[in-house]
Design a protein around this motif. Structure first.
Motif, PDB file in Angstrom:
ATOM      1  N   PHE A 231      -2.526   2.836   8.870  1.00 23.16           N
ATOM      2  CA  PHE A 231      -2.459   2.637   7.421  1.00 23.16           C
ATOM      3  C   PHE A 231      -1.023   2.905   6.941  1.00 23.16           C
ATOM      4  O   PHE A 231      -0.713   3.971   6.420  1.00 23.16           O
ATOM      5  CB  PHE A 231      -3.440   3.574   6.714  1.00 23.16           C
ATOM      6  CG  PHE A 231      -4.879   3.259   7.000  1.00 23.16           C
ATOM      7  CD1 PHE A 231      -5.603   2.424   6.171  1.00 23.16           C
ATOM      8  CD2 PHE A 231      -5.495   3.778   8.129  1.00 23.16           C
ATOM      9  CE1 PHE A 231      -6.933   2.118   6.443  1.00 23.16           C
ATOM     10  CE2 PHE A 231      -6.824   3.482   8.408  1.00 23.16           C
ATOM     11  CZ  PHE A 231      -7.540   2.646   7.571  1.00 23.16           C
ATOM     12  N   ASP A 235      -0.790   1.817  -0.629  1.00 24.42           N
ATOM     13  CA  ASP A 235      -2.065   1.678  -1.334  1.00 24.42           C
ATOM     14  C   ASP A 235      -3.262   2.022  -0.456  1.00 24.42           C
ATOM     15  O   ASP A 235      -4.408   1.734  -0.808  1.00 24.42           O
ATOM     16  CB  ASP A 235      -2.223   0.257  -1.889  1.00 24.42           C
ATOM     17  CG  ASP A 235      -2.156  -0.805  -0.795  1.00 24.42           C
ATOM     18  OD1 ASP A 235      -1.936  -0.447   0.377  1.00 24.42           O
ATOM     19  OD2 ASP A 235      -2.329  -1.996  -1.122  1.00 24.42           O
ATOM     20  N   THR A 237      -4.454   0.941   2.474  1.00 28.59           N
ATOM     21  CA  THR A 237      -5.215  -0.174   3.029  1.00 28.59           C
ATOM     22  C   THR A 237      -4.655  -0.516   4.402  1.00 28.59           C
ATOM     23  O   THR A 237      -3.539  -0.103   4.761  1.00 28.59           O
ATOM     24  CB  THR A 237      -5.123  -1.437   2.146  1.00 28.59           C
ATOM     25  OG1 THR A 237      -3.744  -1.860   2.085  1.00 28.59           O
ATOM     26  CG2 THR A 237      -5.654  -1.166   0.744  1.00 28.59           C
ATOM     27  N   GLY A 241      -4.663  -5.765   4.225  1.00 25.62           N
ATOM     28  CA  GLY A 241      -5.160  -5.574   2.862  1.00 25.62           C
ATOM     29  C   GLY A 241      -6.581  -5.051   2.766  1.00 25.62           C
ATOM     30  O   GLY A 241      -7.071  -4.797   1.661  1.00 25.62           O
ATOM     31  N   SER A 242      -7.252  -4.853   3.891  1.00 32.77           N
ATOM     32  CA  SER A 242      -8.642  -4.384   3.871  1.00 32.77           C
ATOM     33  C   SER A 242      -8.719  -2.935   3.398  1.00 32.77           C
ATOM     34  O   SER A 242      -7.968  -2.074   3.876  1.00 32.77           O
ATOM     35  CB  SER A 242      -9.260  -4.488   5.258  1.00 32.77           C
ATOM     36  OG  SER A 242      -9.275  -5.814   5.713  1.00 32.77           O
ATOM     37  N   PRO A 243      -9.646  -2.623   2.483  1.00 32.53           N
ATOM     38  CA  PRO A 243      -9.822  -1.242   2.049  1.00 32.53           C
ATOM     39  C   PRO A 243     -10.536  -0.416   3.107  1.00 32.53           C
ATOM     40  O   PRO A 243     -11.161  -0.960   4.034  1.00 32.53           O
ATOM     41  CB  PRO A 243     -10.687  -1.382   0.791  1.00 32.53           C
ATOM     42  CG  PRO A 243     -11.471  -2.631   1.028  1.00 32.53           C
ATOM     43  CD  PRO A 243     -10.552  -3.553   1.779  1.00 32.53           C
ATOM     44  N   VAL A 244     -10.456   0.899   2.982  1.00 30.37           N
ATOM     45  CA  VAL A 244     -11.078   1.785   3.963  1.00 30.37           C
ATOM     46  C   VAL A 244     -12.571   1.513   4.095  1.00 30.37           C
ATOM     47  O   VAL A 244     -13.128   1.534   5.198  1.00 30.37           O
ATOM     48  CB  VAL A 244     -10.827   3.255   3.587  1.00 30.37           C
ATOM     49  CG1 VAL A 244     -11.683   4.190   4.434  1.00 30.37           C
ATOM     50  CG2 VAL A 244      -9.353   3.598   3.746  1.00 30.37           C
ATOM     51  N   SER A 245     -13.245   1.231   2.992  1.00 29.94           N
ATOM     52  CA  SER A 245     -14.698   0.985   3.051  1.00 29.94           C
ATOM     53  C   SER A 245     -15.020  -0.180   3.970  1.00 29.94           C
ATOM     54  O   SER A 245     -15.993  -0.132   4.749  1.00 29.94           O
ATOM     55  CB  SER A 245     -15.249   0.721   1.648  1.00 29.94           C
ATOM     56  OG  SER A 245     -14.576  -0.386   1.042  1.00 29.94           O
ATOM     57  N   GLN A 281     -11.972   9.207   2.413  1.00 28.11           N
ATOM     58  CA  GLN A 281     -12.494   7.856   2.211  1.00 28.11           C
ATOM     59  C   GLN A 281     -13.308   7.394   3.420  1.00 28.11           C
ATOM     60  O   GLN A 281     -14.327   6.718   3.257  1.00 28.11           O
ATOM     61  CB  GLN A 281     -11.342   6.896   1.923  1.00 28.11           C
ATOM     62  CG  GLN A 281     -10.684   7.115   0.578  1.00 28.11           C
ATOM     63  CD  GLN A 281      -9.707   5.998   0.212  1.00 28.11           C
ATOM     64  OE1 GLN A 281      -9.846   4.861   0.651  1.00 28.11           O
ATOM     65  NE2 GLN A 281      -8.725   6.320  -0.616  1.00 28.11           N
TER      66      GLN A 281
END
Length: 395
Positions: A231, A235, A237, A241-245, A281
């Protein structure tokens, strides 16, 4: 199940340790192999670094194969020490370059890559470790992201070329070929305790390695394994661009052809300043997937969780330039003055993480710019903290 969770110690940054005294390696910007080049030029040096990590208290050693690939060896001249035929590597498309007697063919490359496993295993073979009453020391097969084998490396950007290597199918095939080099040799595979897919920057690669392990990690060949992502963005990610979720969902969800669920999930080669936020997260995302039965008690829920594997970098204000393959001082961080010692900051984060009580266990170590002394200090720091949340599995 005990309320305390076990903590094991991973080693630290192999390549940056080799760059430091007394080794003082100078990796050229066009090198395709980085630390794996020492499998050719100086395996005794690799053995010495592995032993230094064992002596510092590491329970698990990563092999010197992070950037190793058939393409990388095919682009490496036999005559040079750290020189490579970089033009071949720049254009490789997930397949071998043309055979050239001046470089390494598939058979030669496979022998060298397997040697890395035996070197790590042998580091545990001296008398103080073989007679230890603690858990057996273990070898983790280091398999870096596809982008780590590109020239220049792109595991921090996720800019994979060619286009086919941005697909699950392309990455699945590439990882399958590399994994088979180790798995298909019985003696080598017997010395592998863990398989580590490290520094993954794109969601498709997470999905690909789960499918690879579903196909090949079965029966007598089964090994514990982990997925670790990077990471580098402010931001929080992935580079794609993928978020942690979404990352954790790709790692853990059992649905359709998602593949085998890993023994561990985690974060590596990431600024320690981001780590606490990222781990929280990760936990929130994992809870939404794993803690779905309201009738389960805390112990039953924890049994569903994987191990946490985390090894942040120790750059402390330095930034890695993938073009020059050099560490450069961040002026803003320099202006802030001396940084808190890495081992103190990480010990505090690990203690708080263990106290939240989710993970089945924690495997912790260091990545870039961390050395054997950092692991020794981290172990001592965690041992000195009086906590009801964890215990050191070996001592």
């Amino acid at each position: 199940m005990s309320s305390k969770i076990p903590i094991r110690f991973l080693d630290a940054g192999l390549g940056t340790t080799l760059e430091s005294p007394p080794h003082n390696a100078k990796f050229k910007a066009d090198s395709s192999l980085w630390s794996s080049d020492f499998l050719i030029t100086s395996p005794d040096t690799l053995s010495g670094v592995h032993r230094a990590f064992v002596e510092s208290g590491a329970d698990v050693l990563l092999t010197a194969t992070y950037q190793a690939s058939l393409e990388g060896f095919a682009a490496t001249r036999k005559a040079g020490t750290l020189e490579s035929a970089s033009n071949k590597q720049r254009e490789h498309k997930g397949s071998l370059a043309q055979d050239d007697s001046a470089t390494y063919n598939k058979e030669e490359a496979s022998v060298l890559m397997r040697k890395a496993v035996s070197l790590a295993k042998q580091a545990f073979s001296s008398k103080p470790y073989t007679e230890s009453k603690s858990i057996s020391k273990r070898v983790a097969l280091s398999l870096g992201a596809y982008g780590a084998t590109m020239q220049p490396s792109t595991e921090y950007s996720g800019d994979y070329q060619p286009e086919y290597m941005r697909t699950v199918e392309g990455l699945l095939h590439w990882h399958e070929v590399r994994l088979s080099i180790f798995r298909d040799d019985k003696a080598t595979w017997n010395d592998v305790d863990f398989v580590s897919f490290e520094t993954l920057p794109v969601l498709q690669e997470v999905q690909a390695v789960r499918r690879v392990m579903a196909q090949h990690n079965t029966n007598q060949h089964s090994r514990e394994w982990w997925i670790s992502c990077v990471f580098p963005n402010d931001d929080i990610t992935l580079p794609d661009g993928s978020p942690v979720s979404a990352v954790v969902e790709a790692m853990l969800t059992d649905r359709g052809d998602r593949g085998q669920r890993p023994w561990g999930i985690g974060i590596n080669c990431t600024d320690i300043k981001k780590l606490d936020q990222l781990l929280r997260q990760y936990e929130a995302a994992a809870q939404s997937i794993l803690d779905t039965d309201p009738t389960q008690d805390a112990s039953a829920k924890r049994a569903q969780w994987p191990w946490l594997v985390t090894y942040p970098d120790g750059a402390q204000g330095s930034v890695y330039n993938t073009e020059t393959q050099q560490w450069e001082i961040d002026p803003e961080m320099k202006a802030k003055g001396p940084q808190r010692p890495w081992h103190e900051e990480l010990a505090e984060i690990i203690t708080k993480t263990a106290e939240r009580g989710h993970w089945k266990g924690i495997l912790v170590g260091g990545c870039c710019k961390t050395k054997p002394d950092d692991i020794r200090n981290l172990r001592s720091q965690l041992a000195a903290i009086e906590s009801d949340a964890y215990y050191l599995e070996s001592g």
